[in-house]
Design a protein around this motif. Structure first.
Motif, PDB file in Angstrom:
ATOM      1  N   TYR A 166       0.831  -1.204   0.000  1.00 10.47           N
ATOM      2  CA  TYR A 166       0.000   0.000   0.000  1.00 10.47           C
ATOM      3  C   TYR A 166       0.868   1.258   0.000  1.00 10.47           C
ATOM      4  CZ  TYR A 166      -3.730   3.218   1.425  1.00 10.47           C
ATOM      5  OH  TYR A 166      -4.627   4.260   1.493  1.00 10.47           O
ATOM      6  N   VAL A 167       1.909   1.244   0.821  1.00  8.60           N
ATOM      7  CA  VAL A 167       2.837   2.384   0.901  1.00  8.60           C
ATOM      8  C   VAL A 167       3.513   2.611  -0.452  1.00  8.60           C
ATOM      9  CG1 VAL A 167       5.038   3.157   1.885  1.00  8.60           C
ATOM     10  CG2 VAL A 167       3.257   2.243   3.378  1.00  8.60           C
ATOM     11  N   GLU A 168       3.975   1.527  -1.059  1.00  4.80           N
ATOM     12  CA  GLU A 168       4.665   1.635  -2.354  1.00  4.80           C
ATOM     13  C   GLU A 168       3.723   2.191  -3.428  1.00  4.80           C
ATOM     14  OE1 GLU A 168       6.935  -1.215  -5.651  1.00  4.80           O
ATOM     15  OE2 GLU A 168       6.277  -2.047  -3.723  1.00  4.80           O
ATOM     16  N   LYS A 169       2.475   1.747  -3.407  1.00  2.59           N
ATOM     17  CA  LYS A 169       1.492   2.207  -4.388  1.00  2.59           C
ATOM     18  C   LYS A 169       1.214   3.705  -4.212  1.00  2.59           C
ATOM     19  CE  LYS A 169      -2.552   0.337  -3.937  1.00  2.59           C
ATOM     20  NZ  LYS A 169      -3.637  -0.673  -3.965  1.00  2.59           N
ATOM     21  N   ASN A 170       1.038   4.125  -2.954  1.00  4.55           N
ATOM     22  CA  ASN A 170       0.798   5.546  -2.683  1.00  4.55           C
ATOM     23  C   ASN A 170       2.004   6.403  -3.057  1.00  4.55           C
ATOM     24  OD1 ASN A 170      -1.833   6.145  -1.629  1.00  4.55           O
ATOM     25  ND2 ASN A 170      -1.333   4.928   0.156  1.00  4.55           N
ATOM     26  N   ASP A 214       5.091   5.534  10.476  1.00  2.00           N
ATOM     27  CA  ASP A 214       6.070   6.135   9.555  1.00  2.00           C
ATOM     28  C   ASP A 214       5.387   6.666   8.305  1.00  2.00           C
ATOM     29  OD1 ASP A 214       8.117   5.576  11.285  1.00  2.00           O
ATOM     30  OD2 ASP A 214       8.823   3.788  10.210  1.00  2.00           O
ATOM     31  N   GLU A 215       4.393   5.945   7.804  1.00  2.00           N
ATOM     32  CA  GLU A 215       3.725   6.380   6.581  1.00  2.00           C
ATOM     33  C   GLU A 215       2.896   7.637   6.824  1.00  2.00           C
ATOM     34  OE1 GLU A 215       2.536   6.334   2.513  1.00  2.00           O
ATOM     35  OE2 GLU A 215       4.272   5.719   3.707  1.00  2.00           O
ATOM     36  N   VAL A 216       2.199   7.693   7.966  1.00  2.00           N
ATOM     37  CA  VAL A 216       1.440   8.901   8.296  1.00  2.00           C
ATOM     38  C   VAL A 216       2.389  10.098   8.380  1.00  2.00           C
ATOM     39  CG1 VAL A 216       0.114  10.067  10.109  1.00  2.00           C
ATOM     40  CG2 VAL A 216      -0.438   7.707   9.485  1.00  2.00           C
ATOM     41  N   ARG A 217       3.516   9.897   9.045  1.00  2.00           N
ATOM     42  CA  ARG A 217       4.493  10.981   9.193  1.00  2.00           C
ATOM     43  C   ARG A 217       5.082  11.385   7.834  1.00  2.00           C
ATOM     44  NH1 ARG A 217       7.525   8.576  12.582  1.00  2.00           N
ATOM     45  NH2 ARG A 217       6.565   9.434  14.460  1.00  2.00           N
ATOM     46  N   LYS A 218       5.404  10.400   7.027  1.00  2.00           N
ATOM     47  CA  LYS A 218       6.014  10.675   5.730  1.00  2.00           C
ATOM     48  C   LYS A 218       5.061  11.401   4.800  1.00  2.00           C
ATOM     49  CE  LYS A 218       6.743   7.203   2.964  1.00  2.00           C
ATOM     50  NZ  LYS A 218       7.300   5.959   2.382  1.00  2.00           N
ATOM     51  N   ARG A 241       5.743  15.227   3.370  1.00  2.00           N
ATOM     52  CA  ARG A 241       5.815  15.535   1.943  1.00  2.00           C
ATOM     53  C   ARG A 241       5.079  16.846   1.641  1.00  2.00           C
ATOM     54  NH1 ARG A 241       6.128  12.416  -3.086  1.00  2.00           N
ATOM     55  NH2 ARG A 241       6.082  10.429  -1.956  1.00  2.00           N
ATOM     56  N   PHE A 242       3.881  16.981   2.191  1.00  2.00           N
ATOM     57  CA  PHE A 242       3.093  18.187   1.942  1.00  2.00           C
ATOM     58  C   PHE A 242       3.606  19.377   2.744  1.00  2.00           C
ATOM     59  CE2 PHE A 242       0.436  15.034   0.069  1.00  2.00           C
ATOM     60  CZ  PHE A 242      -0.167  15.702  -0.986  1.00  2.00           C
ATOM     61  N   ARG A 243       4.128  19.125   3.927  1.00  2.00           N
ATOM     62  CA  ARG A 243       4.734  20.213   4.698  1.00  2.00           C
ATOM     63  C   ARG A 243       5.910  20.809   3.951  1.00  2.00           C
ATOM     64  NH1 ARG A 243       5.366  17.890  10.875  1.00  2.00           N
ATOM     65  NH2 ARG A 243       3.151  17.917  11.483  1.00  2.00           N
ATOM     66  N   ALA A 244       6.758  19.955   3.380  1.00  2.00           N
ATOM     67  CA  ALA A 244       7.942  20.429   2.651  1.00  2.00           C
ATOM     68  C   ALA A 244       7.528  21.252   1.432  1.00  2.00           C
ATOM     69  CB  ALA A 244       8.803  19.244   2.229  1.00  2.00           C
ATOM     70  N   ALA A 245       6.525  20.779   0.701  1.00  2.00           N
ATOM     71  CA  ALA A 245       6.053  21.521  -0.479  1.00  2.00           C
ATOM     72  C   ALA A 245       5.501  22.876  -0.076  1.00  2.00           C
ATOM     73  CB  ALA A 245       4.990  20.704  -1.210  1.00  2.00           C
ATOM     74  N   LEU A 246       4.732  22.916   1.002  1.00  2.00           N
ATOM     75  CA  LEU A 246       4.142  24.169   1.458  1.00  2.00           C
ATOM     76  C   LEU A 246       5.193  25.114   2.033  1.00  2.00           C
ATOM     77  CD1 LEU A 246       0.923  22.651   3.020  1.00  2.00           C
ATOM     78  CD2 LEU A 246       0.961  24.376   1.212  1.00  2.00           C
ATOM     79  N   ALA A 247       6.218  24.557   2.665  1.00  2.00           N
ATOM     80  CA  ALA A 247       7.302  25.398   3.179  1.00  2.00           C
ATOM     81  C   ALA A 247       8.016  26.100   2.029  1.00  2.00           C
ATOM     82  CB  ALA A 247       8.285  24.553   3.986  1.00  2.00           C
ATOM     83  N   GLY A 248       8.202  25.401   0.914  1.00  2.00           N
ATOM     84  CA  GLY A 248       8.811  26.005  -0.267  1.00  2.00           C
ATOM     85  C   GLY A 248       7.944  27.109  -0.841  1.00  2.00           C
ATOM     86  N   VAL A 249       6.627  26.879  -0.824  1.00  2.00           N
ATOM     87  CA  VAL A 249       5.698  27.904  -1.301  1.00  2.00           C
ATOM     88  C   VAL A 249       5.759  29.129  -0.388  1.00  2.00           C
ATOM     89  CG1 VAL A 249       3.274  28.472  -1.688  1.00  2.00           C
ATOM     90  CG2 VAL A 249       4.143  26.230  -2.380  1.00  2.00           C
ATOM     91  N   ALA A 250       5.739  28.893   0.930  1.00  2.00           N
ATOM     92  CA  ALA A 250       5.728  29.994   1.901  1.00  2.00           C
ATOM     93  C   ALA A 250       6.994  30.826   1.841  1.00  2.00           C
ATOM     94  CB  ALA A 250       5.532  29.436   3.308  1.00  2.00           C
TER      95      ALA A 250
END
Length: 219
Positions: free
Chosen positions: A63-67, A132-136, A140-149
């Protein structure tokens, strides 16, 4: 990639098990019913998985690999289509909404959420995988938003980490609503609503205040 017969059987077992777990939970899914639906012998099942715990680990890893493949693809495409961090992220969200909208019967359910809700049924390794998957996912979205901010300071005082976590909450909440209300379009619509929120949050005030061109009705 062409799978060998043994790999096909293993994939079939995992597919059947995942569908059953999403439908009625891990505890109510028996090895016997998976074996029967897969059309294999008991020894055939145990050739691939020594017990139900190993089956659970393999299901979560699959499931993790697919996501990860889905997110890697839409994020890569977003970066290819724009160098601007805000536009790239908005494109990524639009692409993700399209992927979710293309699912023929809506999202089948979140295996990760199912495992979290039934964590007492799993060993430490499986519980660590889900954590780990919830955190990861959030990171991923935190990092993208930090770049936007960094390029576009937000128009309101918000914690970027909370906005990143918001997306994870939105996904699981939308899946629950879709299943409860029988409306497979909810997930796609909520991703697009989040996209609109991000656009308003980071679009510079001067640009947001610019008048939009008038729409001329067709004669």
């Amino acid at each position: 990639m062409i799978m060998r017969k043994g790999e096909e059987t293993r994939e079939r077992i995992l597919e059947i098990a995942e569908s059953s777990v999403l439908a009625k939970g891990f505890g109510a899914t028996s090895i016997e019913e998976v074996i029967a639906e897969a059309g294999i012998t008991k020894s055939g099942f145990f050739y691939h998985f020594k017990d139900k715990s190993e089956l659970a680990r393999a299901m979560m890893l699959r499931y993790v690999e697919k996501n990860d493949r889905i997110f890697d693809d839409v994020f890569d495409r977003g970066r290819q289509l724009s160098d601007d961090p805000l536009q790239s992220f908005l494109i990524t969200l639009k692409l993700l909404a399209e992927v979710m909208g293309d699912l023929p019967n809506g999202h089948p359910g979140c295996l990760l959420a199912t495992f979290v809700y039934q964590e007492r049924l799993f060993d430490r390794e499986v519980r660590a995988l889900t954590t780990d998957e919830v955190r990861k996912w959030s990171e991923r979205f935190r990092a993208a938003l930090a770049g936007v901010a960094e390029a576009y300071p937000p128009q309101d005082a918000v914690d970027i980490n909370d906005v990143g976590d918001m997306f994870s909450c939105l996904i699981d909440g939308s899946i629950i609503m879709s299943r409860a209300l029988g409306d497979s379009s909810i997930l796609q619509r909520q991703i697009l609503a989040f996209r609109s929120f991000v656009k308003m949050l980071f679009t510079p005030a001067a640009q947001a205040a610019m008048p939009r061109p008038a729409v001329v009705a067709a004669e």
